[in-house]
Design an enzyme around this catalytic site. Structure first.
Site, PDB file in Angstrom:
ATOM      1  N   CYS A 200     -12.904  -9.520   2.135  1.00 34.74           N
ATOM      2  CA  CYS A 200     -11.541  -9.916   1.813  1.00 34.74           C
ATOM      3  C   CYS A 200     -11.472 -11.258   1.087  1.00 34.74           C
ATOM      4  O   CYS A 200     -12.115 -12.220   1.501  1.00 34.74           O
ATOM      5  CB  CYS A 200     -10.777 -10.013   3.120  1.00 34.74           C
TER       6      CYS A 200
ATOM      7  N   GLY B 198      -8.879  -3.564  -1.483  1.00 34.48           N
ATOM      8  CA  GLY B 198      -8.152  -4.320  -2.508  1.00 34.48           C
ATOM      9  C   GLY B 198      -9.030  -4.663  -3.697  1.00 34.48           C
ATOM     10  O   GLY B 198      -8.650  -5.470  -4.544  1.00 34.48           O
TER      11      GLY B 198
ATOM     12  N   ARG C 116      -1.847  -0.453  -0.321  1.00 33.73           N
ATOM     13  CA  ARG C 116      -2.123  -1.406   0.753  1.00 33.73           C
ATOM     14  C   ARG C 116      -1.568  -2.791   0.450  1.00 33.73           C
ATOM     15  O   ARG C 116      -1.254  -3.556   1.351  1.00 33.73           O
ATOM     16  CB  ARG C 116      -3.635  -1.470   0.973  1.00 33.73           C
TER      17      ARG C 116
ATOM     18  N   SER D 212      -2.032  -4.806   4.110  1.00 36.77           N
ATOM     19  CA  SER D 212      -2.592  -6.137   4.335  1.00 36.77           C
ATOM     20  C   SER D 212      -1.537  -7.062   4.952  1.00 36.77           C
ATOM     21  O   SER D 212      -1.870  -8.043   5.587  1.00 36.77           O
ATOM     22  CB  SER D 212      -3.103  -6.724   3.026  1.00 36.77           C
TER      23      SER D 212
HETATM   24  P1  IMP Z   1     -14.649  -6.304   8.274  1.00 41.18           P
HETATM   25  O1  IMP Z   1     -14.881  -5.499   9.517  1.00 41.18           O
HETATM   26  O2  IMP Z   1     -14.790  -7.786   8.497  1.00 41.18           O
HETATM   27  O3  IMP Z   1     -15.480  -5.826   7.121  1.00 41.18           O
HETATM   28  O4  IMP Z   1     -13.108  -6.115   7.878  1.00 41.18           O
HETATM   29  C1  IMP Z   1     -12.533  -4.851   7.688  1.00 41.18           C
HETATM   30  C2  IMP Z   1     -11.039  -5.031   7.471  1.00 41.18           C
HETATM   31  O5  IMP Z   1     -10.789  -5.784   6.277  1.00 41.18           O
HETATM   32  C3  IMP Z   1     -10.272  -3.752   7.255  1.00 41.18           C
HETATM   33  O6  IMP Z   1      -9.994  -3.054   8.418  1.00 41.18           O
HETATM   34  C4  IMP Z   1      -9.018  -4.250   6.549  1.00 41.18           C
HETATM   35  O7  IMP Z   1      -8.052  -4.736   7.450  1.00 41.18           O
HETATM   36  C5  IMP Z   1      -9.521  -5.415   5.738  1.00 41.18           C
HETATM   37  N1  IMP Z   1      -9.724  -5.061   4.321  1.00 41.18           N
HETATM   38  C6  IMP Z   1     -10.194  -3.924   3.776  1.00 41.18           C
HETATM   39  N2  IMP Z   1     -10.298  -4.014   2.435  1.00 41.18           N
HETATM   40  C7  IMP Z   1      -9.864  -5.244   2.105  1.00 41.18           C
HETATM   41  C8  IMP Z   1      -9.716  -5.930   0.866  1.00 41.18           C
HETATM   42  O8  IMP Z   1     -10.063  -5.453  -0.216  1.00 41.18           O
HETATM   43  N3  IMP Z   1      -9.180  -7.176   0.947  1.00 41.18           N
HETATM   44  C9  IMP Z   1      -8.804  -7.730   2.128  1.00 41.18           C
HETATM   45  N4  IMP Z   1      -8.967  -7.146   3.308  1.00 41.18           N
HETATM   46  C10 IMP Z   1      -9.485  -5.905   3.307  1.00 41.18           C
END
Ligand code: IMP
Length: 501
Positions: free
Chosen positions: A319, A409, A418, A263
């Site tokens: 997130c 996370g 991470r 992260s």
């Molecule tokens: P999304 O496409 O907006 O759902 O974002 C996906 C991205 O969120 C991933 O590629 C990670 O960089 C980030 N991510 C994954 N799991 C977590 C988490 O639990 N907390 C914060 N960021 C996360």
């Protein structure tokens, strides 16, 4: 005194593109979405070029081997999640690398003493109508028969009836031996008017099923991303703790590209990990790093040897890092600053390090904005989690289907690496949530539609390639009131779903 940046940071929805001149050759069919995945020197080409600018997030709820195959088939790359044992991750990479287009490992299987109820439940759960009957109910057990919807009638039979009494038994099946080519398998399918052909080993174990619908696999997928041996290109996530054992195992399994999953990538741990990889493998092994949100972070990882740099903190849909820890930056602002630094770095060194915009894509047009702002490719989690091929359960809530989607996370994923800051290994507070996302069907259909929109907007901007879009794009910040003006407004929508982009 701390540094204060008094301009607010912005995200995608706060920008709009202003059209440029579309010449007559600006049609979606003429647009190429090819884009570099890893760094290259001026005048040379990237060792891996994506055919579409999409990669899937390094997450348990997104990137398993099934999604990896589906995405590589369309021209992108999945990064298999690293928050699992080294053996399990390597096995997933291996399965995706060894997947032969058209040869499908049977994932709906029963034992002969299972019942009609088991068959009906399995069909409902997986959506598959061809079920293999194997001695032990595993995909590679001894093949005893096949059950399809033609073998049973739920209204006329007892749910307790055993599979062996109504399956089509092996002796009545047409099968083929291992080693057969896809073309030969398809000839058998057509000659015998079959829907599927089981491929069995010398000792009678089930290896694959070949389905009639896969006949034209290669012709239907002109964008598929293959390595030199015609296997799918597959990526894998690593961390800054166990890389000395994980990296060799993933390479052995066939991973084409790695990415340090963190992260916060502006850290000495990433530098040490990149250093170890360069020391042991030179430039042969491709490895991305991140995540960063400013020029300084990019420069640090570029100097440390990253093959690409991932941008984004706190913008992911699942997130809660910004709320929990107060760190992060609006995705658009972060991306624009990092891309400027990438260009400066290229001018200075002659080395182009691709930038990946990670997270915060909500609407398809955000993809176009990310590319226009300078991203070479985009990593998405929520987007891919909605599809059939993501590894999570499909659930029905009040008559609507959803797929599960949880952050790395979150307590559910327990991906302590991470969020590791060194010291105690435990994840002591959550930075992500566990959620549902609306089920959206197959990856193929959705990616085709999303990218058609991207290509169409590129045509509006007079751009036929991503680099051209990056040069020509005119972007403007919009006021909050203009954002309201941009949606359907001052009308009563007949169909609320029309509001979706
Ligand atoms: P999304 O496409 O907006 O759902 O974002 C996906 C991205 O969120 C991933 O590629 C990670 O960089 C980030 N991510 C994954 N799991 C977590 C988490 O639990 N907390 C914060 N960021 C996360």
């Amino acid at each position: 005194m701390a540094v204060f940046i008094n301009e607010p940071s912005h995200t995608f929805s706060e920008y709009l593109l202003i059209p440029g001149c579309s010449t007559t050759d600006c049609t979606p069919q003429n647009v190429s979405l090819k884009t570099p995945l890893v760094k290259f020197r001026k005048g040379e080409e990237s060792d891996i070029t994506l055919n579409i600018p999409l990669v899937s997030a390094i997450m348990q709820s997104v990137s398993g081997d099934r999604l990896a195959v589906a995405l590589a088939t369309e021209g992108g790359v999945s990064f298999i999640y690293g928050s699992q044992s080294i053996e399990d991750e390597a096995a997933m990479v291996n399965r995706a690398k060894n997947h032969k287009a058209g040869f499908v490992t049977s994932d709906s299987n029963v034992r002969p003493d299972d019942t009609l109820r088991d068959v009906v439940e399995l069909t409902a759960r997986t959506g598959h109508s061809t079920i293999a009957v194997t001695s032990d109910g595993t995909p590679e057990g001894k093949l005893l028969g096949i059950v399809t919807s033609r073998d049973y009638r739920v209204s006329r039979m007892e749910m307790t009836e055993e599979v062996q009494s109504f399956m089509t038994p092996l002796e009545k099946l047409v099968t083929a031996k291992e080693g057969i080519s896809l073309k030969e398998a398809n000839d058998i399918i057509w000659d015998h008017k079959l829907n599927s052909l089981p491929i069995v080993s010398e000792d009678g174990r089930l290896l694959y099923l070949v389905f009639r619908k896969d006949y034209d696999s290669h012709k239907q997928n002109p964008n598929e991303l293959l390595d030199k041996e015609k296997r799918y290109v597959v990526g894998a996530g690593i961390n800054t703790r166990d890389y000395e054992t994980r990296v060799p195992a993933l390479l052995e399994a066939g991973a084409d590209v790695l990415c340090i999953d963190s992260s916060d990538g502006f850290s000495e741990w990433q530098k040490i990990t990149l250093g170890w990889i360069r020391e042991h493998y030179g430039d042969k092994v491709k490895v991305g790093a991140g995540n960063v949100v400013d020029a300084e972070g990019f420069r640090y990882l570029a100097d440390a040897g990253a093959d690409f740099v991932k941008v984004g903190i706190g913008g992911g849909s699942i997130c809660i890092t910004r709320e929990t820890k107060g760190i992060g930056r609006g995705q658009a602002t972060a991306l624009i600053e990092v891309c400027k630094e990438r260009d400066r770095y290229f001018e200075e060194t002659g080395v182009y390090i691709p930038v990946c915009s990670d997270g915060a894509i909500v609407y398809d047009y955000h993809m176009t904005l990310a590319l226009a702002m300078g991203a070479d490719f985009i990593m998405l989690g929520r987007y891919f989690a909605r599809f059939d091929e993501s590894p999570t359960n499909k659930v029905q809530i009040n008559g609507t289907y959803y797929k599960e989607y949880w952050g790395e996370g979150s307590a559910r994923a327990r991906n302590w690496q991470r969020y590791d800051m060194g010291g105690d290994k435990k994840l002591s507070f959550e930075e992500g949530v566990d959620s549902y996302v609306p089920y959206a069907g197959t990856l193929k259909d959705n990616v085709a539609l999303s990218l058609l929109k991207v290509k169409s907007t590129m045509c509006n901007c007079g751009a036929l390639t991503i680099p051209e879009l990056q040069k020509k794009a005119k972007l403007q910040l919009v006021s909050a009131v203009s954002i309201v003006e941009g949606g359907a407004h001052d009308v009563l929508l007949k169909d609320q779903s029309q509001g979706n982009r």
